[in-house]
Design an enzyme around this catalytic site. Sequence first.
Site, PDB file in Angstrom:
ATOM      1  N   ARG A  63       0.865  -1.264   0.065  1.00  8.68           N
ATOM      2  CA  ARG A  63      -0.069   0.032  -0.060  1.00  8.68           C
ATOM      3  C   ARG A  63       0.951   1.257  -0.190  1.00  8.68           C
ATOM      4  O   ARG A  63       0.310   2.220  -0.537  1.00  8.68           O
ATOM      5  CB  ARG A  63      -0.904   0.196   1.178  1.00  8.68           C
ATOM      6  CG  ARG A  63      -2.168   0.955   0.999  1.00  8.68           C
ATOM      7  CD  ARG A  63      -3.067   0.777   1.938  1.00  8.68           C
ATOM      8  NE  ARG A  63      -3.233  -0.216   2.832  1.00  8.68           N
ATOM      9  CZ  ARG A  63      -2.671  -0.073   4.288  1.00  8.68           C
ATOM     10  NH1 ARG A  63      -2.291   1.234   4.538  1.00  8.68           N
ATOM     11  NH2 ARG A  63      -3.081  -1.094   4.995  1.00  8.68           N
ATOM     12  N   TYR A 116     -15.612  15.960 -16.310  1.00  5.14           N
ATOM     13  CA  TYR A 116     -16.051  14.631 -16.070  1.00  5.14           C
ATOM     14  C   TYR A 116     -16.984  14.336 -15.079  1.00  5.14           C
ATOM     15  O   TYR A 116     -17.047  14.890 -13.874  1.00  5.14           O
ATOM     16  CB  TYR A 116     -14.691  13.767 -15.767  1.00  5.14           C
ATOM     17  CG  TYR A 116     -15.127  12.309 -15.680  1.00  5.14           C
ATOM     18  CD1 TYR A 116     -15.839  11.600 -16.663  1.00  5.14           C
ATOM     19  CD2 TYR A 116     -14.778  11.607 -14.559  1.00  5.14           C
ATOM     20  CE1 TYR A 116     -15.992  10.220 -16.453  1.00  5.14           C
ATOM     21  CE2 TYR A 116     -15.124  10.221 -14.367  1.00  5.14           C
ATOM     22  CZ  TYR A 116     -15.756   9.401 -15.295  1.00  5.14           C
ATOM     23  OH  TYR A 116     -15.928   8.109 -15.184  1.00  5.14           O
ATOM     24  N   ASP A 188      -6.162  18.599 -15.135  1.00  8.68           N
ATOM     25  CA  ASP A 188      -6.414  17.411 -15.511  1.00  8.68           C
ATOM     26  C   ASP A 188      -6.436  17.234 -16.858  1.00  8.68           C
ATOM     27  O   ASP A 188      -7.104  17.846 -17.776  1.00  8.68           O
ATOM     28  CB  ASP A 188      -8.194  17.046 -15.324  1.00  8.68           C
ATOM     29  CG  ASP A 188      -8.612  15.526 -15.789  1.00  8.68           C
ATOM     30  OD1 ASP A 188      -7.744  14.852 -16.468  1.00  8.68           O
ATOM     31  OD2 ASP A 188      -9.450  14.758 -15.289  1.00  8.68           O
ATOM     32  N   LYS A 213      -6.676   6.188 -20.022  1.00 13.70           N
ATOM     33  CA  LYS A 213      -6.798   6.586 -21.438  1.00 13.70           C
ATOM     34  C   LYS A 213      -5.672   6.464 -22.227  1.00 13.70           C
ATOM     35  O   LYS A 213      -4.992   5.518 -22.429  1.00 13.70           O
ATOM     36  CB  LYS A 213      -7.435   8.049 -21.508  1.00 13.70           C
ATOM     37  CG  LYS A 213      -8.814   8.110 -20.219  1.00 13.70           C
ATOM     38  CD  LYS A 213      -9.776   7.392 -20.776  1.00 13.70           C
ATOM     39  CE  LYS A 213     -11.125   7.263 -19.896  1.00 13.70           C
ATOM     40  NZ  LYS A 213     -10.959   7.557 -18.549  1.00 13.70           N
TER      41      LYS A 213
HETATM   42  N1  PLP Z   1     -10.559  12.396 -15.778  1.00  7.11           N
HETATM   43  C1  PLP Z   1     -11.184  12.444 -17.146  1.00  7.11           C
HETATM   44  C2  PLP Z   1     -11.195  13.731 -17.907  1.00  7.11           C
HETATM   45  C3  PLP Z   1     -11.844  11.466 -17.815  1.00  7.11           C
HETATM   46  O1  PLP Z   1     -12.580  11.429 -18.653  1.00  7.11           O
HETATM   47  C4  PLP Z   1     -12.092  10.277 -16.685  1.00  7.11           C
HETATM   48  C5  PLP Z   1     -12.776   9.200 -16.985  1.00  7.11           C
HETATM   49  O2  PLP Z   1     -13.509   9.141 -18.031  1.00  7.11           O
HETATM   50  C6  PLP Z   1     -11.650  10.390 -15.597  1.00  7.11           C
HETATM   51  C7  PLP Z   1     -10.713  11.423 -15.102  1.00  7.11           C
HETATM   52  C8  PLP Z   1     -11.704   9.157 -14.497  1.00  7.11           C
HETATM   53  O3  PLP Z   1     -10.833   8.279 -14.751  1.00  7.11           O
HETATM   54  P1  PLP Z   1     -10.981   6.834 -14.469  1.00  7.11           P
HETATM   55  O4  PLP Z   1     -11.923   6.338 -15.582  1.00  7.11           O
HETATM   56  O5  PLP Z   1      -9.539   6.084 -14.845  1.00  7.11           O
HETATM   57  O6  PLP Z   1     -11.106   6.671 -12.998  1.00  7.11           O
END
Ligand code: PLP
Length: 397
Positions: A63, A116, A188, A213
């Site tokens: 962890r 998101y 992000d 992604k």
């Molecule tokens: N940030 C963005 C811009 C996303 O599109 C996503 C998921 O689609 C996330 C964060 C969350 O990521 P995760 O699906 O790996 O938890």
Amino acid sequence: MPGPKDPPGSSTRAVHGGEREGRPRVSDSLTTPIVQTSTFWFRDTQELVDYQEGRYASFEYGRYGNPTVRALEEKLATLEGGEDCLVSASGMNSITTLLLALVPEGGHIVTTHDCYRRTRQFAQTVLPKMGIRTTVIDPSDLEGLERALAGGATLYFSESPTNPYLRVVDVPRVAELCRAAGAISVIDSTFASPVNQRALDLGADVVLHSATKYIAGHNDVLCGALVGHSARIGPVRDLHGILGGVVDPHAAWLVLRGCKTLALRVERANATALRMAEFLSEHPRIARVHYPGLSSHPDHEIARAQMQGYGGVVSFEVDGGLETASKLVDALRLPYIAPSLGGVESLVEQPTVISYWDQTPEQRAELGILDNLIRYSCGIEDADDLVADLEQALDRI
Ligand code: PLP
């Protein structure tokens, strides 16, 4: 080639970063091994004491760290040009742990529209339990940001590009405003990937990725990453060790492998998406195309100034409503109908039918989610084939 610590090319860093220098060598394996263990052992108490006091570099418990995971963290740190990186089980885990660690009880954060959905839900439903309130502004609303900062906001969080309209935040300006107010700026950068945008170089304090992604890139693993100065990442790492959303070593290894082809995949997706956006914007059955590489996009100039490529996702509105959009999606033969983006397989989705299905039409309208909207994530298939597929599908609606 003996790897210099910080080679200039991002592809060189993506291939060698975190893996050539510093990592323990196991049986001369060229690739970083998957260290599939939950715990680490010490030869005697003196070795344990040396570990505790920093004289013996090792790990203690899964962890708190793992050599495979650490190699990935070092690779992503060098790719984003940051001092430290923390990876975790998913992008959402990175977001939630970051916010819980860096925003004080009773605090105030700023986020942007068009983000998101789960990030927004966390800010609206969980953070208020800690007395944390959120001001939501348009991605271009710098005055709104200044007002929120003057009102005591201590952290700014935005995607850039955003989801699904691919708005682009003026990162240098936002970072400057936050710095002047003593607030933390977090970008992000999932939709950009480290190939198209280096948010730390642009001034942001922390860059975040759903490594699920582009970084992992094969639609086969979940992972999240945060990169920044160790003064920012350290408290998040400490809380992560308590909350426990760790990435499994095997998953980390898949992401490590994905990194090596990141630039090749992203460059291909950039080129295909730009071609697709240009094709769609000329098509009579398409009402509007959202792609930062098009001069018609509201943030095109900002994107041109701060991005090396515009990304592999194109959002567009069909001339018609929900049914026409579904008809188009169903007529496509190559992309899978699926959520997510950034992998080798092209994916297509209607936000109304997938992420926002449980919302009423009024709620969707309030969030700006249009019924005729389609989001297309270009994979690495041949661009000619993807465009021809789109053309045949448009002919059939
Ligand atoms: N940030 C963005 C811009 C996303 O599109 C996503 C998921 O689609 C996330 C964060 C969350 O990521 P995760 O699906 O790996 O938890």
